[in-house]
Design a protein around this motif. Structure first.
Motif, PDB file in Angstrom:
ATOM      1  N   ARG B 286       0.830  -1.198   0.000  1.00  0.00           N
ATOM      2  CA  ARG B 286       0.000   0.000   0.000  1.00  0.00           C
ATOM      3  C   ARG B 286       0.865   1.250   0.000  1.00  0.00           C
ATOM      4  N   PRO B 291      -3.203  -0.266  -4.359  1.00  0.00           N
ATOM      5  CA  PRO B 291      -3.982  -1.035  -5.329  1.00  0.00           C
ATOM      6  C   PRO B 291      -5.070  -0.226  -6.036  1.00  0.00           C
ATOM      7  N   VAL B 292      -5.790   0.625  -5.305  1.00  0.00           N
ATOM      8  CA  VAL B 292      -6.867   1.378  -5.976  1.00  0.00           C
ATOM      9  C   VAL B 292      -6.294   2.294  -7.037  1.00  0.00           C
ATOM     10  N   ASP B 295      -5.721   0.186  -9.956  1.00  0.00           N
ATOM     11  CA  ASP B 295      -6.970  -0.254 -10.575  1.00  0.00           C
ATOM     12  C   ASP B 295      -7.699   0.875 -11.284  1.00  0.00           C
ATOM     13  N   ARG B 296      -7.839   2.008 -10.582  1.00  0.00           N
ATOM     14  CA  ARG B 296      -8.815   3.002 -11.021  1.00  0.00           C
ATOM     15  C   ARG B 296      -8.230   4.360 -11.366  1.00  0.00           C
ATOM     16  N   ASP B 300     -10.394   7.863  -8.158  1.00  0.00           N
ATOM     17  CA  ASP B 300     -10.948   6.923  -7.189  1.00  0.00           C
ATOM     18  C   ASP B 300      -9.970   6.664  -6.046  1.00  0.00           C
ATOM     19  N   ARG B 303     -10.594   9.290  -3.681  1.00  0.00           N
ATOM     20  CA  ARG B 303     -11.864   9.024  -2.996  1.00  0.00           C
ATOM     21  C   ARG B 303     -11.666   7.985  -1.910  1.00  0.00           C
ATOM     22  N   ALA B 304     -10.864   6.961  -2.203  1.00  0.00           N
ATOM     23  CA  ALA B 304     -10.587   5.924  -1.204  1.00  0.00           C
ATOM     24  C   ALA B 304      -9.848   6.521  -0.006  1.00  0.00           C
ATOM     25  N   LEU B 307     -12.304   8.255   2.150  1.00  0.00           N
ATOM     26  CA  LEU B 307     -13.110   7.335   2.951  1.00  0.00           C
ATOM     27  C   LEU B 307     -12.332   6.840   4.169  1.00  0.00           C
ATOM     28  N   ASP B 308     -11.011   6.736   4.030  1.00  0.00           N
ATOM     29  CA  ASP B 308     -10.200   6.224   5.134  1.00  0.00           C
ATOM     30  C   ASP B 308      -9.843   7.323   6.138  1.00  0.00           C
ATOM     31  N   SER B 309     -10.022   8.583   5.748  1.00  0.00           N
ATOM     32  CA  SER B 309      -9.610   9.669   6.632  1.00  0.00           C
ATOM     33  C   SER B 309     -10.585   9.808   7.807  1.00  0.00           C
ATOM     34  N   GLN B 310     -10.045  10.254   8.940  1.00  0.00           N
ATOM     35  CA  GLN B 310     -10.893  10.476  10.112  1.00  0.00           C
ATOM     36  C   GLN B 310     -11.745  11.730   9.936  1.00  0.00           C
ATOM     37  N   LEU B 311     -11.309  12.610   9.031  1.00  0.00           N
ATOM     38  CA  LEU B 311     -12.059  13.839   8.802  1.00  0.00           C
ATOM     39  C   LEU B 311     -13.149  13.582   7.763  1.00  0.00           C
ATOM     40  N   ALA B 348      -9.200  20.557  12.276  1.00  0.00           N
ATOM     41  CA  ALA B 348     -10.331  20.695  11.364  1.00  0.00           C
ATOM     42  C   ALA B 348     -11.266  19.501  11.477  1.00  0.00           C
TER      43      ALA B 348
END
Lengths: 214, 428
Positions: B286, B291-292, B295-296, B300, B303-304, B307-311, B348
Motif C-alpha cells: 500500500r 492497489p486502488v 486499478d482506477r 478513485d 476518494r478511497a 473514505l479512510d480519513s478520520q475527517l 479541522a
C-alpha cells in the motif's frame, strides 16, 4: 449448492475447487478472467459466486466490475468477493444496491476453512460477509461519531461482529455469552443509534452498514 | 485550375488569414502594453503589476504556440519554475520570482517591438491581397469613384476609363498572386522574429539545468531512502514472520507423534504468524503502490483516501482520463500526506478536496476548516511534498492565516492520456 469460481492463479483455483467440493458444494464453472466470469454469472446463474477482484485481461479490478455488472442484470445475485486488499471504496460499491447477498473478504481468510465456508453459505442465503478489516476501518473512521461513542465496549464488540454479517448465534459463540444477551445488546445498539428495529438479520446488517457508511 | 495551383493558392490564402490572427495578437499586445504602463504608474502598482505580467506571459505563450503550429518553429518557454511560493511571504516571493526572471524583461521588449515589426510581417500578405482585390474590382468601381469626384489611381495607372480599369484589373490579379506567394514566407519570418525575442537565452537554459540537477538529486535521495525503508520493513516484518512460521512448523513436526494437543496449538500460532506477515506485506505494498491507484487511477484513489480519513472529506474530481503513472503516484502520496497533516495539526473537521486537470496541468486544492497558522518549515511534511513535486516541475502553495481556513494548492504540469484503462503487470 452451485458455485461459480473466478481466480486466475491456477494453484489457488484448484485448491479452492477441491476445498469447496470436499464440503458438498458443486463448482459448476471455474474461470480465470473477467469476460468469462460475466458470461458464467449471467448464463449459469449460480447460487453463489466466489470472485477474485484482480483478474485478466486488465489485471485491475476486473472481477469486481464483472460482479457489479452481473448484479445489475440479476439483482441480488449472491457474490463473495476475495482480494489481497480490502478497500472501503469497493465495499461501498458492492453494498450500494442494498440487495444483500454480498461478501467481501481478504483472500487469506480462505485458510480458516470453517469461517470461509460459513461466509459462502451466508452470502448464498442473501446475507452479508464483510471482512473484519473493513469493519474496523469503518469504525475507526466513525470514531468521532457521538451516538457510537455512547456504546459500551461490549455493545461495540457486538456491533462489529453484526456488521460483518454474523448471526446472533455466531456472535454469542464468539463472545462466549448467551444468545439472549446478544439480542439485548443489539436492541440497545439500535436504540442508541436511533435505527428502526428489525427482525430480519439481513435487514439489520444493512441498516448498520448504511449507518457506518454515511 | 490545376490542382497543384489550387493547393498553392489555398496555402497562401490560409497563411494570409493566419497572419491576420497574428496581427490581432499584436493589437492585444498594444492593449497589454498600455495596461502595464498604467499599472506601473498607478498607486496600486504593487498589486496590479504581477497579474498584468502574467497576462503578458499568456500572450507570449500564445505566440510561441502559434509559431510552432503555423510555421513549424519550436520556441520553448524560458520561464523559471515557480518554486517555494508558499508561506507568509508568498506575495513578495512571487514578486521576486517575476522580476528576477530575465524572461520577464525579454517579454516586455517583445511587447514593445511586436506591434511594429510583428504586426507588419503578419499583416502584409493580407494587405497585399486586399489591394489586389481592389485592383480586380476596378472595372466595376472606377465609374462611381470618378463620379463622386475622386482621383482614382491604381498603382501607377490613372484609372479614368474602362480600358484603364481593365488594365488595373490585370495588375490587381498579379498583386493578389504576389500576396498569396509571400504568405507562407511571411509567416515563417514572423515566427523567426518571435523566436529571436521569446526563446530562452543561454543564461536561462543554464538556470534551468541548475534547477533540474537540484531536483534530480532530491529525487534520487528520496528514492534511495524509500528503498532503505522497504528493505528495513521487510527485514523486520514479513521476513522475520516467515522465519518464525518455519520454526513453529518444524517444532510441530517433532511433536507430531507424542503430543497432538501441543501440535494443534503450534499450528494455530503458525497460522497467526502467517496472517501477521501477510498484513505487513499488504501495508508495505500500500505504501509503495496503492492497489486502488493501480486499478482506477487518481480520482478513485483519492476518494478511497477520503473514505479512510478520520475527517469528513468532500471530494470533487474532474480528470477525464489517466495521468502519467509517476505523476499519479506523486499526487496520491502528496494528497495522503496533506490529509494526515490536516487530521493531526489543524483541528479541522471538514476538508474539501478538489482535483482537476486543466490545460496542461493537474491542480489539487485541499482546504480545511481548521485553526490555520500552518507554515512550510524545513523538515515538515509540506516541505517534503514540495521537494518531491519539484521533480516534476510541480509546485505547492500554502495559505493559512491564523484562524484558518488553510488551503494547500498543488500543481503538476502533465499531459492526460486517453481514458482507456492501461494495462499493468499482475502484482496480486
Amino acid at each position: 449448492m452451485r458455485i461459480v469460481l473466478a481466480e486466475d492463479h491456477a494453484l489457488l483455483r484448484d485448491g479452492m475447487t477441491r476445498l469447496l467440493q470436499a464440503h458438498g458444494f458443486t463448482v459448476i464453472a471455474a474461470v480465470d478472467n473477467g469476460t468469462d466470469l460475466l458470461q458464467a454469472l449471467t448464463e449459469r446463474r449460480p447460487d453463489v459466486a466466489v470472485v477474485d477482484v484482480r483478474l485478466p485481461p486488465s489485471f485491475t479490478d476486473e472481477g469486481l466490475q464483472a460482479a457489479l455488472a452481473a448484479r445489475r442484470q440479476i439483482p441480488g445475485l449472491p457474490v463473495l468477493v476475495l482480494s489481497q486488499y480490502v478497500e472501503q471504496l469497493y465495499a461501498r460499491e458492492l453494498l450500494a444496491d442494498g440487495a444483500g447477498g454480498i461478501g467481501y473478504l481478504l483472500k487469506d481468510r480462505v485458510s480458516s476453512t470453517d469461517e470461509f465456508l460459513d461466509a459462502v453459505r451466508r452470502v448464498a442465503a442473501g446475507g452479508t460477509a464483510m471482512d473484519p478489516a473493513v469493519i474496523s476501518r469503518l469504525l475507526a473512521r466513525n470514531a468521532k461519531d457521538k451516538p457510537l461513542a455512547r456504546l459500551t465496549q461490549r455493545e461495540h464488540d457486538v456491533l462489529a461482529l453484526m456488521a460483518e454479517g454474523r448471526s446472533n448465534a455466531a456472535i454469542a459463540q464468539r463472545l462466549v455469552i448467551g444468545e439472549g444477551a446478544v439480542g439485548k445488546h443489539i436492541a440497545n445498539i439500535f436504540a442508541k443509534l436511533d435505527l428502526p428495529p428489525s427482525d430480519s438479520d439481513n435487514r439489520r446488517v444493512r441498516a448498520v452498514l448504511t449507518y457506518l457508511n454515511r | 485550375m490545376s490542382s497543384p495551383f489550387a493547393a498553392w493558392a489555398r496555402r497562401g490564402w490560409v497563411a494570409a488569414g493566419r497572419g491576420l490572427a497574428l496581427f490581432g495578437g499584436s493589437l492585444l499586445a498594444v492593449l497589454l502594453a498600455v495596461t502595464l504602463a498604467l499599472a506601473v504608474v498607478s498607486v496600486a502598482w504593487v498589486v496590479l503589476v504581477p497579474p498584468t505580467v502574467m497576462a503578458v506571459r499568456r500572450l507570449a505563450n500564445r505566440a510561441r504556440r502559434l509559431a510552432d503550429a503555423w510555421a513549424g518553429v519550436h520556441i520553448p518557454a524560458p520561464y523559471l519554475p515557480q518554486a517555494l511560493n508558499g508561506g507568509p511571504k508568498r506575495f513578495w516571493r512571487r514578486w521576486t520570482w517575476i522580476v528576477r526572471d530575465p524572461a520577464t524583461w525579454r517579454d516586455l521588449l517583445w511587447l514593445l517591438v511586436d506591434p511594429i515589426i510583428g504586426a507588419f510581417l503578419a499583416g502584409l500578405p493580407a494587405a497585399v491581397i486586399a489591394y489586389g482585390l481592389f485592383g480586380l474590382a476596378q472595372p466595376i468601381v472606377w465609374q462611381p469613384i470618378v463620379d463622386a469626384g475622386g482621383s482614382n489611381w491604381y498603382g501607377m495607372i490613372h484609372v479614368d476609363s474602362q480600358a484603364a480599369a481593365w488594365l488595373a484589373a490585370v495588375l490587381g490579379a498579379g498583386v493578389v498572386l504576389l500576396g498569396l506567394a509571400i504568405g507562407p514566407a511571411s509567416l515563417l519570418l514572423h515566427a523567426q522574429f518571435t523566436r529571436s525575442l521569446l526563446a530562452p537565452t543561454p543564461a536561462a537554459l543554464a538556470q534551468r539545468v541548475r534547477h533540474l540537477t537540484e531536483t534530480r538529486a532530491d529525487a534520487v535521495d528520496a528514492q534511495a531512502a524509500e528503498l532503505r525503508r522497504i528493505e528495513r520493513d521487510l527485514h523486520d516484518g514479513a521476513q522475520a514472520g516467515l522465519v518464525a512460521v518455519g520454526m513453529t512448523l518444524s517444532a510441530a513436526e517433532q511433536l507430531l507423534a507424542d503430543d497432538p494437543q501441543a501440535v494443534r496449538t503450534l499450528l494455530g500460532e503458525a497460522r497467526e504468524a502467517s496472517t501477521k506477515a501477510l498484513n505487513e506485506l499488504r501495508d508495505l505494498v500500500r505504501g509503495i503502490h496503492p492497489p486502488v491507484l493501480a486499478d482506477r487511477g487518481l480520482g478513485d484513489a483519492v476518494r478511497a483516501l477520503a473514505l479512510d480519513s478520520q475527517l469528513t472529506v468532500q471530494v470533487s474530481v474532474d480528470v477525464p482520463g489517466r495521468l502519467p503513472p509517476e505523476v499519479e503516484s506523486a499526487a496520491y502520496f502528496a494528497v495522503s500526506e496533506v490529509l494526515v497533516n490536516a487530521a493531526k495539526h489543524s483541528g479541522a473537521e471538514q476538508v474539501w478536496l478538489d482535483l482537476r486537470h486543466h490545460d496542461v496541468a493537474l491542480r489539487i486544492r485541499v482546504t480545511d476548516n481548521g485553526r490555520g497558522g500552518a507554515e512550510i518549515g524545513h523538515g515538515t511534511g509540506l516541505h517534503g511534498i514540495q521537494r518531491r513535486l519539484a521533480t516534476f516541475d510541480g509546485t505547492l502553495a500554502l495559505t493559512s492565516p491564523p484562524g484558518g481556513p488553510t488551503t494547500v494548492t498543488m500543481e503538476v504540469p502533465c499531459a492526460l492520456s486517453s481514458p482507456k484503462t492501461t494495462l499493468s503487470s499482475e502484482t496480486e
